[in-house]
Design a protein around this motif. Sequence first.
Motif, PDB file in Angstrom:
ATOM      1  N   SER A 100       0.819  -1.181  -0.026  1.00  0.00           N
ATOM      2  CA  SER A 100       0.060  -0.006   0.099  1.00  0.00           C
ATOM      3  C   SER A 100       0.943   1.224   0.014  1.00  0.00           C
ATOM      4  CB  SER A 100      -1.030   0.045   1.391  1.00  0.00           C
ATOM      5  OG  SER A 100      -1.432   1.234   1.271  1.00  0.00           O
ATOM      6  N   ASN A 101       0.534   2.279  -0.915  1.00  0.00           N
ATOM      7  CA  ASN A 101       1.154   3.595  -0.731  1.00  0.00           C
ATOM      8  C   ASN A 101       0.749   4.286   0.554  1.00  0.00           C
ATOM      9  OD1 ASN A 101       2.549   2.745  -3.054  1.00  0.00           O
ATOM     10  ND2 ASN A 101       0.915   3.747  -4.393  1.00  0.00           N
ATOM     11  N   ASP A 102      -0.245   3.846   1.318  1.00  0.00           N
ATOM     12  CA  ASP A 102      -0.682   4.422   2.463  1.00  0.00           C
ATOM     13  C   ASP A 102       0.344   4.854   3.572  1.00  0.00           C
ATOM     14  OD1 ASP A 102      -2.498   5.966   3.702  1.00  0.00           O
ATOM     15  OD2 ASP A 102      -3.160   4.483   4.949  1.00  0.00           O
TER      16      ASP A 102
ATOM     17  N   LEU B  50      10.049   1.740  -2.230  1.00  0.00           N
ATOM     18  CA  LEU B  50       8.765   2.234  -2.377  1.00  0.00           C
ATOM     19  C   LEU B  50       7.688   1.390  -3.169  1.00  0.00           C
ATOM     20  CD1 LEU B  50      10.063   5.671  -3.667  1.00  0.00           C
ATOM     21  CD2 LEU B  50       9.289   5.122  -1.452  1.00  0.00           C
ATOM     22  N   ASP B  51       8.109   0.564  -3.925  1.00  0.00           N
ATOM     23  CA  ASP B  51       7.161  -0.339  -4.628  1.00  0.00           C
ATOM     24  C   ASP B  51       6.506  -1.542  -3.687  1.00  0.00           C
ATOM     25  OD1 ASP B  51       9.535  -1.748  -4.263  1.00  0.00           O
ATOM     26  OD2 ASP B  51       9.831  -2.407  -6.684  1.00  0.00           O
ATOM     27  N   GLY B  52       7.068  -1.369  -2.399  1.00  0.00           N
ATOM     28  CA  GLY B  52       6.449  -2.359  -1.681  1.00  0.00           C
ATOM     29  C   GLY B  52       7.126  -3.585  -1.311  1.00  0.00           C
TER      30      GLY B  52
ATOM     31  N   ARG C 272      12.595   3.084   0.672  1.00  0.00           N
ATOM     32  CA  ARG C 272      11.603   3.906   1.641  1.00  0.00           C
ATOM     33  C   ARG C 272      12.110   3.684   3.086  1.00  0.00           C
ATOM     34  NH1 ARG C 272       5.367   2.451   1.490  1.00  0.00           N
ATOM     35  NH2 ARG C 272       5.558   3.810  -0.298  1.00  0.00           N
TER      36      ARG C 272
END
Length: 964
Positions: free
Chosen positions: A31-33, A337-339, A323
């Motif tokens: 999730s980008n959250d 960043l892509d999880g 991240r």
Amino acid sequence: MALTSWKIFNFFDVNQVSPPDDPDNPSLFDSNDVSCVCSGSESVFLGSNDGSVSILSSTFKLIRKFHAYQTGSITHMKQINGTALLVTIAEDLSNEPMLKVWALDKLDKKGAGLLSTLGIQNGKKQFPISAFAALEDLSQLAIGFANGSVTVVRGDLIHDRGAKQRTVFESEEPITGVEFRQGPTTTLYLSTTGRILTLTISGKGQGQPARPLADAGCGVGCMTVDENSDEILVVRNDAIYYYGANGRGPSYAYEGPKQLVKTFNQYVAVVSPPQAPSTSRSNTLRTFGGGQVDDIFNPSTFALLDTDLKYVAHTETLTSQIRALFIEWGDLFLLTLDGKLFRYHEKSIHQKLDALYQRNLYVLAINLAQKANLDFAQRNMILRKYGDYLYQKGDYDTAMQQYLKAIDNTEPSQVIRKFLDTQRIHNLIEYLEELHEHDRATVDHTTLLLNCYAKLKDTEKLETFIKSGSNFDFDTAITMCRQGGYHDQAVFLAKKHGEHDLVVDILIEDSKKYDDALDYIWRLEPDLAYPNLMKYARVLLEHCAEGTTRLFIDYYTAEYRPKKDIVSQAAPAVQSGMTSALPSLTSFIPLAYRPNTASPATTGNQPASMSSAEAAEAETIEPPPQYDVPKPRTAFSAFVDHPEQFITFLESCLKQDHVEEADKVDLCTALFEMYLETASHKKDDEKREWETKAKKLIEGQQIPIDASNVLLLSHLSDFRDGAILVREQQGLRFDIFRSYTSANDTAGAIKALRKYGPEEPQLYPAALAYFTSSPRILEEAGDELDAVLKKIDDDGLMAPLQVIQTLSTNSVATMGMVKKYLSDTIDRERREISNNRRLIESYRSESERKRKELDDLGSKPVVFQARRCASCGGSLDLPTVHYLCKHSFHQRCLNQVGANEAGGQGECPVCGKQNATIRAIRHAQEESAERHDMFQDALQRSRDKFGTVAEFFGRGVMGVGVGE
């Protein structure tokens, strides 16, 4: 040191963490959250943009989720490891940032227990939080803002007892990092885009302005604390920097932009952002963290560095931006960043070492093992491998250094075999010396080392090894020194270890320094000197007769004093032109047996030695030590073939005041023998002088030498005076006479006969036999034969028949010589026979008369014609008493005389006394008849044996007892 020169390894196993297969709870990382990540207490915490907190387990399953804020995005979180406390900060640019402290173990309807809430003040300026740090007890928190201000919060946030906020720092540059460093004072490290500063916020120095450490700053996320060294770590585009309490520490060149830094164990994890192709963007913006959107699809670089050992433990390029980094469960996790989530697990130390071995990086392997605190055995194994590698390359000296470092856990034979070549003997010596230093050398190692010294003829190293005090088998060392001809070194070793027997043995058997050996023995204590003296007594007497004899005398007379070195007070001057600072081994050897190597030029620098008289005087000051003095006879065998020294020893021992009787006998006997032995090798006056000395020993009434020994020794040495003297003292006069006769010394025999004949009559019969034993002796005797015959005849020493038998044993004596003796003897015998006949006739007639009187008394009447009383002399009148002995008495006279005195009225008072005497004689004869010893004694003393037998026969000795 530039990072490009660092070795790069792959010391980490990288695995992508697969999301749990749970359709109800899809992976939160996709999730980008997700706005921030932290870890601690065996859990991972995710903060979201909607103000919620998700708690994940070790399998990354969702354990719990709660809404921490109604509005705002959670930008910072910190979990206090080992507790249930969680600190969250949410930001909403329309309001002040809100800080909350949660107790995760206190559940409520919303999922967690809120302990306290605090709005963070920034002077009513709405700027985002760029940095956050908190102490483990949450007593102080620091929040950095993008406008360059730093707010410190103090208070009890856990129990919500109030907290105070204060802006402690303001600048025009944005704050990029804050970190606490605790010690005597609490220091807050600040980083901006242009500076690094320190600020004391509690303790001494509090309230002072911030102190700059560096004029260069860093980007957001590029400052952290190295928990191993408690130093501040800062990464910039050019290098990695360390800062401590005293300022800047070491730095390591590492070119390239940096996005994030974190420490993991001993490693520094550095994230480098993608390289931007365009330079139009501002460096300040890049530093502050801008441009992530543009670079989201560009690859990033991730590296794990060991700045201490200067190598790259892992490096890789990721296709997506990073991240966050967090540490939990002993591993490092990287979130992109892509999880995607990657787990970095460090390989074991043995896997690392194997990788280093394959690349022959043994130095790094050694440092790595030391840093990992491997035990000595494992570290030494690496050193051995490194040594083997260097040996194969031909670098023998360096290889030996590694073997030396690993000597404690290395089998010596493995190394020794490699260096047995003569060309590498120096390396072998170095290794063997180190073995002795570590007390790991065996007898064979000592032997090999000494052989190496001997092969190189390196006396200096040999002496250094011996004096170094290294642990080695000194018996082997001494043996090798003796075999190699290094006798002085062997003496030094033996003396150093107190092996006095070996010292003497080497000096005598090897060095042939007999004087030094004797002097060394003289310096030992009595109980140590004696066995060495006895062991080498004959050798020492052969080469040092005078000194050895003196030592024997001192020891056996209880006057032994160990010699001592007397050093002069004046110190020797330092000799000029010395080529070596190492003293010679001879300087460690006592002066008594040190070789004389002083040259005339250096003699003046030596200390003055004492004269022998002064030394003797110094020795006699102290009383001799107490020790058990051995028996003198124990030293006799040592003086074989040394008669002069033996005589000196014996004479000195006899001069003592208190000599035991048994020892005196031994000493005198041996000295008497030595006097005679010496005299037998001398002539004339010298011989008489030694015989006179021998004679003085046996003069006197009580000589200490046994007579049989004197006689034996005198006989063996043909010393007649000694034999005569002893026989005379022992009363052996017959033996004296026999000694002359056995030697056919007629004059001596005549002299002995005249001297001892009156006291020893049996000498005359022996002289008679000797004088007539040969014509020559008879001629030498002359008139002495007649004197002997006259003495024999006068004293009755021999019967005539015995004389005839003695003379008839040979044809030397003639009848003419004994005619007078025979005629006188026959005349005397005839006279004795005539006298004996008359005496027999008188005894017969008297016996016959007595027998007749007895018969008449028993058969015929007796006529008494006496007219007077035999007692009173008066005329007889009645009543009258008559006795058969013809004595008559008045009866009254008998009563007056007393019958008891005369034996009663039945016995004549006149004849009673005579009869009592006869009865006493008879009684005595009866008693003596039982005492045969009296008869034998009288028979031995009597000259007339037959007459004595006849006399005792008459006394009843031969009679047969009659029973009563």
